[in-house]
Design a protein around this motif. Structure first.
Motif, short mmCIF file in Angstrom:
data_model
loop_
_atom_site.label_atom_id
_atom_site.label_comp_id
_atom_site.label_asym_id
_atom_site.label_seq_id
_atom_site.Cartn_x
_atom_site.Cartn_y
_atom_site.Cartn_z
N ILE A 95 5.38 -15.88 -13.99
CA ILE A 95 4.11 -15.40 -13.44
C ILE A 95 4.20 -15.30 -11.92
CG2 ILE A 95 1.69 -16.01 -13.09
CD1 ILE A 95 1.74 -17.22 -15.92
N ALA A 96 4.73 -16.35 -11.28
CA ALA A 96 4.84 -16.35 -9.82
C ALA A 96 5.74 -15.21 -9.34
CB ALA A 96 5.39 -17.69 -9.34
N ARG A 97 6.85 -15.01 -10.05
CA ARG A 97 7.79 -13.96 -9.66
C ARG A 97 7.12 -12.58 -9.74
NH1 ARG A 97 11.71 -14.45 -13.55
NH2 ARG A 97 12.87 -16.00 -12.39
N ARG A 98 6.34 -12.39 -10.77
CA ARG A 98 5.63 -11.11 -10.93
C ARG A 98 4.67 -10.87 -9.76
NH1 ARG A 98 6.11 -6.23 -13.12
NH2 ARG A 98 4.86 -5.39 -11.45
N ARG A 99 3.95 -11.93 -9.37
CA ARG A 99 2.99 -11.77 -8.26
C ARG A 99 3.72 -11.54 -6.94
NH1 ARG A 99 -0.15 -9.39 -10.89
NH2 ARG A 99 -1.20 -10.51 -12.55
N VAL A 100 4.89 -12.16 -6.78
CA VAL A 100 5.68 -11.92 -5.56
C VAL A 100 6.13 -10.45 -5.53
CG1 VAL A 100 7.89 -12.42 -4.44
CG2 VAL A 100 6.48 -14.30 -5.28
N ILE A 101 6.61 -9.96 -6.67
CA ILE A 101 7.06 -8.56 -6.73
C ILE A 101 5.89 -7.61 -6.42
CG2 ILE A 101 7.89 -6.76 -8.32
CD1 ILE A 101 9.55 -9.00 -9.69
N ASP A 102 4.74 -7.92 -7.01
CA ASP A 102 3.56 -7.08 -6.73
C ASP A 102 3.25 -7.06 -5.24
OD1 ASP A 102 3.26 -6.51 -9.37
OD2 ASP A 102 1.60 -7.91 -9.72
N ARG A 103 3.34 -8.23 -4.59
CA ARG A 103 3.02 -8.31 -3.16
C ARG A 103 4.03 -7.52 -2.33
NH1 ARG A 103 -0.50 -10.61 0.58
NH2 ARG A 103 -1.72 -10.63 -1.36
N ILE A 104 5.32 -7.66 -2.69
CA ILE A 104 6.35 -6.94 -1.93
C ILE A 104 6.15 -5.43 -2.08
CG2 ILE A 104 8.83 -6.45 -1.84
CD1 ILE A 104 9.25 -9.44 -2.58
N ARG A 105 5.84 -4.99 -3.31
CA ARG A 105 5.60 -3.55 -3.51
C ARG A 105 4.39 -3.09 -2.72
NH1 ARG A 105 6.77 -3.19 -9.99
NH2 ARG A 105 9.01 -3.16 -9.81
N LYS A 106 3.35 -3.91 -2.72
CA LYS A 106 2.13 -3.55 -1.98
C LYS A 106 2.44 -3.44 -0.49
CE LYS A 106 -2.60 -5.21 -1.47
NZ LYS A 106 -3.46 -6.38 -1.66
N GLN A 107 3.23 -4.39 0.02
CA GLN A 107 3.61 -4.35 1.44
C GLN A 107 4.40 -3.08 1.74
OE1 GLN A 107 5.78 -7.98 1.90
NE2 GLN A 107 4.00 -9.14 2.58
N GLN A 108 5.29 -2.72 0.83
CA GLN A 108 6.10 -1.52 1.06
C GLN A 108 5.23 -0.28 1.08
OE1 GLN A 108 8.95 -2.00 -2.08
NE2 GLN A 108 10.41 -3.06 -0.78
N ARG A 109 4.25 -0.23 0.15
CA ARG A 109 3.33 0.92 0.14
C ARG A 109 2.53 0.97 1.43
NH1 ARG A 109 2.35 -0.38 -5.30
NH2 ARG A 109 0.46 -1.49 -4.74
N THR A 110 2.02 -0.20 1.86
CA THR A 110 1.19 -0.25 3.06
C THR A 110 1.99 0.14 4.28
OG1 THR A 110 -0.01 -2.05 2.03
CG2 THR A 110 -0.37 -1.73 4.38
N SER A 111 3.20 -0.42 4.41
CA SER A 111 3.98 -0.12 5.61
C SER A 111 4.39 1.35 5.66
CB SER A 111 5.20 -1.03 5.71
OG SER A 111 6.04 -0.77 4.61
N ALA A 112 4.53 1.97 4.47
CA ALA A 112 4.89 3.40 4.44
C ALA A 112 3.73 4.25 4.97
CB ALA A 112 5.25 3.82 3.03
N GLN A 113 2.49 3.73 4.78
CA GLN A 113 1.32 4.52 5.21
C GLN A 113 0.79 4.09 6.57
OE1 GLN A 113 -1.32 3.77 1.98
NE2 GLN A 113 -0.25 5.14 0.58
N GLU A 114 1.31 2.95 7.09
CA GLU A 114 0.75 2.41 8.32
C GLU A 114 1.12 3.27 9.52
OE1 GLU A 114 1.60 -1.79 10.05
OE2 GLU A 114 0.24 -1.97 8.35
N VAL A 115 0.13 3.46 10.39
CA VAL A 115 0.38 4.26 11.60
C VAL A 115 0.50 3.30 12.76
CG1 VAL A 115 -0.59 6.02 13.12
CG2 VAL A 115 -0.95 6.15 10.66
N ASP A 116 1.54 3.47 13.57
CA ASP A 116 1.75 2.59 14.71
C ASP A 116 0.77 2.97 15.80
OD1 ASP A 116 2.62 0.95 16.62
OD2 ASP A 116 4.58 1.89 16.91
#
Lengths: 200, 212
Positions: A95-116
């Protein structure tokens, strides 16, 4: 415990750890039956375990803390799926591993859309505004910032004065990244209007 | 913050009914599938040459391969619905899936224009079988997976889809006189791909949320 380790399945586990894990399994069994004290004890004992495991996967402590909480929520949702006849740690770590993976994917999506926002450092269209203080003082700037609406003031203070990243500012204030971006943009327009006499 | 969360979770903690073992849940789903086929057989007769087919090794390989794949894929999907189970469960239906699809691939007649050719009404009948059997079984599988705690939604849903496809294909073989390879291909590999794909489409809805 690493992502690839197989907790609960090692043969060289110290006796006190074995009994601690068995106690967790007993506690979740009692929690499934509705024993709230056992459930509270279980969740409290899970927190340091999860912090250790998740902290190794995520560098940002506030992210790790959020994922610990998400994992506790998932444990709550999925507690009926635990079979007391089976080892507890693989169930928890999955369960913990799944939530970590979800968070990493979310971070990757966010950073791809983030404007400096650094790209918007030169916001004012007239040269003097970008090159010098012009005819306004730091005190006037502070007063102008103080006069901003709450969210805009927070955004400009954190992002421009304290030079926090969008993610850090969002974590510290609880305001979403998108809202921070919009608030910063509007704050700069207001400041320009007030200090340089442009239109807001 | 975490302490407050723990207290709020404890406050709403009620006794929960423990999830039965995956093999038992697979048995329940297969029992439902058997009941569906029994009801279906009340309104549809077996294919006219079923006795001949039962003696044909290739037909048996396709039909039994599809049915066994359904059984094993259902077990695998429901095993993966429980946190902590190995991803290797996904390999369980692979041998029978290989037998099933290899049997399909050995066909040599692509289009049948003789007595056994499927007319439009035959095609419609086949599609009706796919929908009448596949949809309820798919819904039942989705409900069972939602009741579990799916952590690998795409893989789990694809396996659930293959289980449904296995039952549907076996039913098509038993109830419809499919002879041409094109139809057999569609009614086996096509249906397996269709239901596995549908499973993957709904997969995000199966992922266990942080809180329900």
């Amino acid at each position: 415990m690493s992502v690839r380790s197989r907790p609960g399945q090692g043969s060289a586990r110290p006796l006190h750890e074995v009994s601690a894990v068995a106690e967790l399994a007993r506690l979740i069994g009692a929690a499934q039956a509705g024993d709230r004290d056992a459930y509270r004890t279980l969740l409290k004992r899970l927190v340091p375990l999860l912090r250790r495991f998740i902290g190794r996967q995520l560098r940002n402590p506030s992210d790790a803390d959020e994922v610990v909480q998400e994992t506790l929520l998932t444990v709550h949702t999925a507690r009926h799926t635990y079979d007391p006849a089976r080892p507890f740690l693989p169930w928890l770590i999955a369960i913990a591993r799944r939530r970590v993976i979800d968070r990493i994917r979310k971070q990757q999506r966010t950073s791809a859309q983030e404007v400096d926002l650094a790209a918007y450092a030169e916001t004012f269209s007239t040269d003097p505004a970008n090159l010098s203080e012009g005819d306004w003082s730091p005190r006037a700037l502070q007063e102008a910032i103080d006069a901003l609406p709450e969210v805009q003031r927070q955004a400009i203070t954190m992002l421009k004065l304290k030079e926090m990243s969008l993610k850090e500012a969002s974590g510290a204030s609880g305001i979403t990244v998108a809202t921070l971006k919009v608030a910063t943009h509007r704050a700069i327009k207001r400041l320009r209007a007030r200090l340089l006499g442009g239109s807001a | 913050m975490t302490t407050a969360l723990i207290e709020s979770l404890v406050a709403v903690a009620v006794p929960v009914r423990r999830l039965p073992p995956p093999w038992l849940r697979a048995l329940q789903w297969l029992g439902f599938a058997a009941a569906m086929l029994a009801v279906f057989s009340l309104s549809h007769s077996f294919r006219y040459n079923i006795e001949h087919c039962l003696r044909a090794p290739l037909w048996l390989a396709m039909c039994v391969g599809a049915a066994m794949t359904a059984v094993l894929a259902a077990v695998a999907a429901l095993e993966l619905g429980v946190p902590g189970r190995s991803r290797r469960w996904a390999l369980l239906p692979m041998p029978t899936l290989a037998v099933w699809l290899c049997a399909v691939a050995t066909r040599d007649t692509w289009i049948d224009t003789g007595r056994d050719a499927l007319g439009w009404s035959g095609i419609a009948d086949c599609l009706a079988t796919v929908v009448l059997i596949g949809v309820p079984l798919g819904i039942a599988m989705a409900i069972m997976l939602r009741r579990a705690a799916v952590l690998q939604p795409a893989l789990t849903a694809a396996l659930g889809g293959v289980a449904v496809a296995g039952v549907v294909s076996a039913a098509l073989h038993v109830f419809h006189p499919l002879h041409a390879t094109l139809w057999i291909l569609l009614s086996n590999a096509g249906i397996a791909a269709l239901f596995a794909g549908l499973g993957v489409l709904i997969a995000p809805r199966l992922l266990v949320p942080a809180a329900r």
